[in-house]
Design an enzyme around this catalytic site. Structure first.
Site, short mmCIF file in Angstrom:
data_model
loop_
_atom_site.label_atom_id
_atom_site.label_comp_id
_atom_site.label_asym_id
_atom_site.label_seq_id
_atom_site.Cartn_x
_atom_site.Cartn_y
_atom_site.Cartn_z
N GLU A 34 -0.35 -9.31 -0.73
CA GLU A 34 -1.78 -9.63 -0.55
C GLU A 34 -2.51 -9.62 -1.90
O GLU A 34 -3.39 -10.44 -2.15
CB GLU A 34 -2.40 -8.62 0.43
N ALA A 79 0.86 -1.17 0.00
CA ALA A 79 0.00 0.00 0.00
C ALA A 79 0.90 1.23 0.00
O ALA A 79 2.05 1.16 0.45
CB ALA A 79 -0.88 -0.01 1.24
N GLU A 132 4.69 -5.32 7.24
CA GLU A 132 3.94 -4.27 7.95
C GLU A 132 4.38 -4.08 9.39
O GLU A 132 4.33 -2.98 9.94
CB GLU A 132 2.43 -4.57 7.91
N GLY A 190 0.71 -5.01 0.89
CA GLY A 190 -0.46 -5.08 0.02
C GLY A 190 -0.14 -5.70 -1.33
O GLY A 190 -1.02 -6.28 -1.98
C1 HXC Z 1 5.08 4.41 -1.03
C2 HXC Z 1 7.05 3.48 -1.76
C3 HXC Z 1 6.66 2.21 -1.24
C4 HXC Z 1 5.40 2.12 -0.59
C5 HXC Z 1 8.61 2.03 -2.15
N1 HXC Z 1 8.25 3.30 -2.31
N2 HXC Z 1 7.67 1.34 -1.51
N3 HXC Z 1 6.27 4.56 -1.64
N4 HXC Z 1 4.66 3.25 -0.52
N5 HXC Z 1 4.95 0.98 -0.11
C6 HXC Z 1 9.01 4.38 -2.97
C7 HXC Z 1 10.18 4.86 -2.13
O1 HXC Z 1 9.75 5.80 -1.18
C8 HXC Z 1 11.06 5.47 -3.18
O2 HXC Z 1 10.55 6.73 -3.53
C9 HXC Z 1 10.86 4.55 -4.39
O3 HXC Z 1 9.61 3.88 -4.15
C10 HXC Z 1 11.94 3.50 -4.53
O4 HXC Z 1 12.05 2.80 -3.29
P1 HXC Z 1 13.42 2.64 -2.49
O5 HXC Z 1 13.07 2.41 -1.07
O6 HXC Z 1 14.35 3.77 -2.80
O7 HXC Z 1 14.00 1.31 -3.16
P2 HXC Z 1 14.95 0.24 -2.50
O8 HXC Z 1 16.03 0.90 -1.69
O9 HXC Z 1 15.36 -0.65 -3.62
O10 HXC Z 1 14.06 -0.57 -1.47
C11 HXC Z 1 12.97 -1.35 -1.94
C12 HXC Z 1 12.05 -1.75 -0.76
C13 HXC Z 1 11.61 -0.49 0.01
C14 HXC Z 1 12.80 -2.70 0.18
C15 HXC Z 1 10.86 -2.49 -1.35
O11 HXC Z 1 11.12 0.47 -0.95
C16 HXC Z 1 10.54 -0.72 1.02
O12 HXC Z 1 10.84 -1.25 2.10
N6 HXC Z 1 9.31 -0.34 0.70
C17 HXC Z 1 8.21 -0.43 1.63
C18 HXC Z 1 7.74 -1.88 1.74
C19 HXC Z 1 6.60 -1.99 2.75
O13 HXC Z 1 6.77 -1.70 3.92
N7 HXC Z 1 5.42 -2.41 2.27
C20 HXC Z 1 4.26 -2.57 3.12
C21 HXC Z 1 3.48 -1.29 3.15
S1 HXC Z 1 2.12 -1.39 4.26
P3 HXC Z 1 11.51 8.04 -3.61
O14 HXC Z 1 10.54 9.17 -3.87
O15 HXC Z 1 12.23 8.11 -2.32
O16 HXC Z 1 12.40 7.74 -4.77
C22 HXC Z 1 0.96 -2.27 3.43
C23 HXC Z 1 -0.33 -2.50 4.17
C24 HXC Z 1 -1.34 -3.14 3.31
O17 HXC Z 1 1.15 -2.67 2.34
C25 HXC Z 1 -2.70 -2.90 3.85
C26 HXC Z 1 -3.80 -3.29 2.92
C27 HXC Z 1 -3.90 -2.55 1.64
#
Ligand code: HXC
Length: 284
Positions: A138, A92, A158, A135
């Protein structure tokens, strides 16, 4: 920044905002041959700059497109993938979610969209390259089967940002992997590499990265060549295996088996077998 530079940045931001976040290709074309894959739609989550993070506009476009395809005679199976070379979807959209409150989440009711995906009757194949996290994991699990690249990673991270999976992760991952493995992943946020995901039954098959889309489209093409009513009945019955006790699930299966004997395709399929010819499906 100069005024002209600022105007150009604003224009490109506006263009990005207007660009569809989910691309549709129907019929999909095979990435190697360029030929159309009959009956198969290709949907691509298209926000590679944020690893295809699922904001509410992306989810709105995705669900509305899936519902349109579900009643479109030209579509018999859909492949869902992510744009770019890094991710299916990294979850998400955390920026959009960061300031949410229980009240805002309740009023927006955007999680109802996940229920609508569950009601899609035609099969959806996820083609996962790179990250399928939160997400994104999921969403892949909400599809009917998953073809993964060797570099794909699944996970529910998460816990690391102070929440838990909210769109089915605790339920679907547990059903797919069993309690011990699901607990380990959900309580630590560890990523699950594709090969390990396949060994545990989360993924149907793992292929070389550059073959992922082709393999998913070929699988979808095979599904699309099957009798459509039987395909929908089979999908529904397999999904009931998750929801129902065995006895009720067996009863559901048997009723659908009997019901298919009212279809022209059942008569055609069995007549074609006996006459040693290829069947021609009508979807009736
Ligand atoms: C918003 C995101 C994002 C996310 C990545 N980005 N994941 N933006 N929401 N979930 C953005 C980063 O901010 C960054 O933007 C760009 O994408 C590239 O990501 P990086 O982090 O620079 O890449 P990298 O270093 O290769 O790391 C990849 C990664 C990391 C390990 C996947 O991005 C990460 O940990 N992402 C979050 C993963 C996460 O926690 N997902 C769960 C979310 S909660 P900029 O502008 O800085 O370039 C969820 C709840 C679901 O999903 C509920 C139901 C719908």
């Amino acid at each position: 920044m100069s005024r002209r530079g600022r105007a150009a940045t604003e224009a490109s931001e506006a263009a990005a905002a207007e660009r569809p976040r989910v691309r549709l290709e129907l019929p999909a074309s095979h990435p190697h041959t360029g030929r159309p894959v009959d009956g198969v739609a290709l949907l691509t989550l298209d926000r590679p700059e944020v690893l295809n993070a699922l904001d509410s506009e992306t989810m709105r476009q995705l669900v509305e497109t899936l519902e349109r395809l579900d009643v479109d005679d030209a579509t018999r199976c859909t492949v869902l993938t992510g744009a770019g070379d890094k991710a299916f979807a990294a979850g998400a959209d955390i920026r959009e979610m960061a300031d949410a409150t229980p009240v805002s989440l309740t009023i927006a009711n955007s999680f109802a969209r996940w229920e609508r995906i569950r009601r899609i009757r035609k099969p959806i194949v996820a083609a996962v390259r790179g990250y399928a996290l939160g997400g994104g994991c999921e969403l892949a699990m909400a599809c009917d089967t998953i073809v993964a690249a060797e570099d794909a990673v699944f996970g529910q991270p998460e816990i690391r940002i102070g929440v838990i999976p909210g769109a089915g992760g605790t339920q679907r991952l547990t059903r797919a992997l069993g309690k011990a493995k699901a607990m380990e992943l959900i309580l630590t946020g560890r990523n699950l590499p594709a090969r390990e995901a396949e060994a545990h039954g989360l993924v149907a098959k793992t292929v070389a990265r550059e073959e992922t889309l082709a393999a998913a489209l070929e699988l979808a093409g095979t599904i699309a060549s099957m009798p459509p009513l039987a395909v929908m009945a089979a999908k529904e019955a397999v999904n009931r295996a998750y929801d129902l006790p065995l006895e009720a699930g067996l009863e559901f299966e048997r009723r659908n088996f009997f019901l298919l004997f009212a279809s022209e395709d059942q008569k055609e399929g069995m007549a074609a077998f006996v006459a040693k010819r290829a069947p021609e499906w009508k979807g009736r």
